[in-house]
Design a protein around this motif. Structure first.
Motif, short mmCIF file in Angstrom:
data_model
loop_
_atom_site.label_atom_id
_atom_site.label_comp_id
_atom_site.label_asym_id
_atom_site.label_seq_id
_atom_site.Cartn_x
_atom_site.Cartn_y
_atom_site.Cartn_z
N ARG A 269 -14.91 33.76 -12.16
CA ARG A 269 -15.64 32.68 -12.70
C ARG A 269 -14.77 32.53 -13.52
NH1 ARG A 269 -20.61 29.50 -13.14
NH2 ARG A 269 -20.25 27.34 -14.84
N SER A 270 -14.21 33.56 -14.78
CA SER A 270 -13.50 33.85 -15.88
C SER A 270 -11.80 32.80 -15.53
CB SER A 270 -13.32 35.17 -16.00
OG SER A 270 -11.96 35.59 -15.23
N ALA B 182 -18.25 32.51 8.02
CA ALA B 182 -17.23 33.79 7.93
C ALA B 182 -16.78 33.31 6.10
CB ALA B 182 -16.29 32.79 8.71
N ASP B 183 -16.97 34.42 5.39
CA ASP B 183 -16.58 34.66 4.35
C ASP B 183 -14.85 34.85 4.07
OD1 ASP B 183 -16.16 35.22 1.21
OD2 ASP B 183 -17.23 37.37 1.56
N ILE C 170 -17.79 20.42 -4.31
CA ILE C 170 -17.52 22.16 -3.67
C ILE C 170 -18.89 22.39 -3.95
CG2 ILE C 170 -15.34 21.99 -4.33
CD1 ILE C 170 -15.98 24.50 -5.81
N ASN C 171 -20.21 21.95 -4.78
CA ASN C 171 -21.31 22.46 -4.68
C ASN C 171 -22.79 21.47 -3.81
OD1 ASN C 171 -20.26 24.69 -5.51
ND2 ASN C 171 -21.22 23.50 -7.98
N CYS D 23 -19.55 29.70 -4.11
CA CYS D 23 -19.75 30.25 -4.53
C CYS D 23 -20.03 30.48 -6.17
CB CYS D 23 -19.74 31.93 -3.97
SG CYS D 23 -18.30 32.38 -4.41
N LEU D 24 -18.88 30.09 -6.87
CA LEU D 24 -18.74 31.00 -8.08
C LEU D 24 -19.72 29.58 -8.95
CD1 LEU D 24 -15.11 30.75 -8.78
CD2 LEU D 24 -16.77 32.85 -7.98
#
Length: 336
Positions: free
Chosen positions: A278-279, A109-110, A225-226, A301-302
């Motif tokens: 991301r900003s 799920a997104d 988180i990655n 996902c960033l």
């Protein structure tokens, strides 16, 4: 700090601080109270009817705006009920997601589609979750497809269209009910007297009264988180400056927890359910970034370097789960 975050900070200063309440907010609170009373009257007289599901329904919620810990409590309850032989399912509004239909969350799920809280709940509680504007429809989906035998409704105390068997009110032990005024003059969705009509009152942090149940939240590790296999002890960050990011109902609670663990916290509060880009993380320094689990589901996902989430450990008396189990079994047997 964004404009919305500044506005929320101003309201919190009025609701929980010593700032006087502007007269316009008091007048709006009168209108809100009238709408609330009319809605309650419609259900009390039967003009509007609550939908009854064929399995017991447990509602977890609060009467204040902002974070009180109801979502972590929902995950804890689902886990404890599963240990006692139940097949729990969780229903949620899916706030912050783009999905408008009633749907069950897939494993991948997104959060942009389904909302950050439902996705976090599915992962933390390891049980099926469905979202929908009408929680009863979401509950039926879980019963029909997964054969869930108990439904937990996250943030459903004011969702009166869903009949419930047990209500659990979660209270912020530090802020309680603020100035005890209704929205927007105060933080209350319902009057303080609503606490007298629920089955259980759980107090998150601070001391609980004799009739209340104490809940504590703690953290012991940070997870990249990655790379979810990379975990570090939270003690490794003692004395280290970090960029602390929180897009939750009460960011200050998260920031203070990190400071109590010895970190030098550079605060970056965002509105609840913020859609991160991301900003948002261009802070000008390459310090570690530390965020909540709920925010991490949206930021994985960033591709953020040196970014960590803080898994929380919820602690409540095991007797609370035992008592809930007994009451739910009684409802189940009486409906058979």
């Amino acid at each position: 700090m964004s404009q919305r975050a500044r506005f929320e900070a101003q309201l919190n200063a009025i609701w929980y601080g010593q700032q006087p309440v502007p007269w316009v907010l008091r007048w709006l609170a009168v209108i809100y109270a009238w709408i609330l009373a009319c809605r309650r009257w419609l259900y009390r007289t039967g003009i509007k009817r609550a939908s009854r599901l064929p399995v017991p329904v447990l509602v977890i919620g609060n009467i204040t705006v902002g974070g009180t810990g109801k979502t972590p409590l929902t995950a804890w309850l689902a886990t404890e009920l599963a240990r006692r032989g139940w097949r729990p399912g969780i229903v949620s509004r899916g706030y912050g997601g783009s999905e408008t239909s009633t749907m069950m969350l897939p494993l991948d799920a997104d959060p942009a589609q389904f909302g950050d809280e439902p996705v976090w709940l599915m992962r933390a509680a390891k049980c099926p979750v469905a979202i929908g504007r009408r929680r009863a429809d979401a509950g039926r989906l879980l019963i029909d497809r997964i054969h869930c035998d108990v439904i937990l409704c996250d943030d459903g105390l004011q969702h009166w269209s869903l009949a419930r068997d047990i209500e659990v009110l979660v209270v912020d032990g530090e802020r309680r009910f603020g100035n005890e005024l209704l929205l927007p003059a105060g933080p209350l969705r319902e009057p303080p007297s609503r606490a007298e009509r629920v089955d259980f009152v759980v107090v998150n942090g601070s001391a609980a009264a004799p009739a209340e149940i104490a809940m504590t939240v703690d953290a012991h590790r940070l997870v990249a988180i990655n790379d979810l296999t990379l975990a570090k002890s939270i003690a490794d960050f003692r004395g280290q400056p970090v960029h602390a990011v929180a897009g939750i109902g009460n960011p200050e609670r998260f920031f203070r927890m990190l400071e109590q663990k010895g970190m030098q916290v550079i605060r970056h509060p965002f509105p609840d359910h913020h859609h991160f880009r991301r900003s948002d993380f261009e802070f000008g320094t390459s310090l570690p970034i530390v965020m909540t689990e709920k925010d991490a589901v949206k930021c994985a996902c960033l591709g953020l370097p040196d970014a960590y989430m803080v898994p929380i450990d919820v602690d409540l008396p095991i007797q609370f789960a035992d008592q809930l189990n007994r009451q739910l079994r009684q409802f189940q047997e009486s409906a058979a």
